[in-house]
Enzyme design. Sequence first.
Site, PDB file in Angstrom:
ATOM      1  N   HIS A   1       0.874  -1.185   0.000  1.00  0.00           N
ATOM      2  CA  HIS A   1       0.000   0.000   0.000  1.00  0.00           C
ATOM      3  C   HIS A   1       0.908   1.231   0.000  1.00  0.00           C
ATOM      4  O   HIS A   1       1.963   1.217   0.642  1.00  0.00           O
ATOM      5  CB  HIS A   1      -0.861   0.071   1.278  1.00  0.00           C
TER       6      HIS A   1
ATOM      7  N   CYS B   1      -2.168   2.772   8.999  1.00  0.00           N
ATOM      8  CA  CYS B   1      -3.207   1.824   8.579  1.00  0.00           C
ATOM      9  C   CYS B   1      -4.410   1.868   9.515  1.00  0.00           C
ATOM     10  O   CYS B   1      -5.534   1.606   9.091  1.00  0.00           O
ATOM     11  CB  CYS B   1      -2.667   0.401   8.572  1.00  0.00           C
TER      12      CYS B   1
END
Length: 287
Positions: free
Chosen positions: A179, A280
């Site tokens: 990511h 996150c």
Amino acid sequence: MTETLAQSTHSGSPRTPSKRTILMCRPDYFTVSYQINPWMHPEKPTDTALAVKQWNDLYRTYLDLGFTVDLIDPIDGLPDMVYAANGGFVLDNMAYGAKFTFPERQPEGPAYMEWFGANGYEVHVPKETNEGEGDFLLVGDVILAGTGFRSDSDSHREVADIFGRDVITLELVNPSFYHLDTAIAVLDPSPAPGEQANIAYLPSAFNESGLAVLRERYPDAILVSDEDAAVLGLNSYSDGYNVVIASRAKGFEQQLRERGYNPIGVDLSELLLGGGGVKCCTLELRR
Ligand code: ARG
């Protein structure tokens, strides 16, 4: 907390903290029961109580910084829901929903969209595969967008259409940094007019063309070592002065201090077993 509220100077101009509003999800059902990234090892035991304790330390840190923290209810059977950054991308009171790559996480998309709708955001149901703020980072006026492992580059066009901002595609090449928020940290979320927003990044996570873009746009960026990135040091959250980071990212901590930021270390070792860190667990809400 006078220290965290103070302003510091770097080459003359002050680092100014700004109040943030974020969404988090308590890891009540956290475990590692499948593998969708190289950090996850389902055969290794996890400690959900410890994950909750560590998450709580992060939550308290944000409250102490004066942030507004909204909470979405965790859902039994969705162990990755704690990684709220993947729940969508929120800007200008519009929430672009997530459409997850792997079936294990797909039910999270509608759950987060339901929360956005119930909390007054204009929900945009995504057509393209994307994992929210995991792959979309607002830096000043532009949106840096990751692809290669999770979000489809077609979602970058969708985001550009919805938000009317420049979207810059960056391809990720290392599966451990799957990511964009594992490879880039946004250091200045609300730069003053005329000020350039800065970032920190891991050069080896990008291909040559991505690197060329980053070098050109962010000549003053902090380049983070492989060692600090390997504890998800870049997966951090800044208010413009205070930067909440993985406590094990010692080199990055030092680099931040040298640039006039105030790094605050937290230990999320248990959530690292799922392949996620500070950022996150944090979804920025921008009205
Ligand atoms: N286990 C999760 C996954 O692989 C971790 C997500 C981390 N989130 C992030 N924003 N980088 O999808």
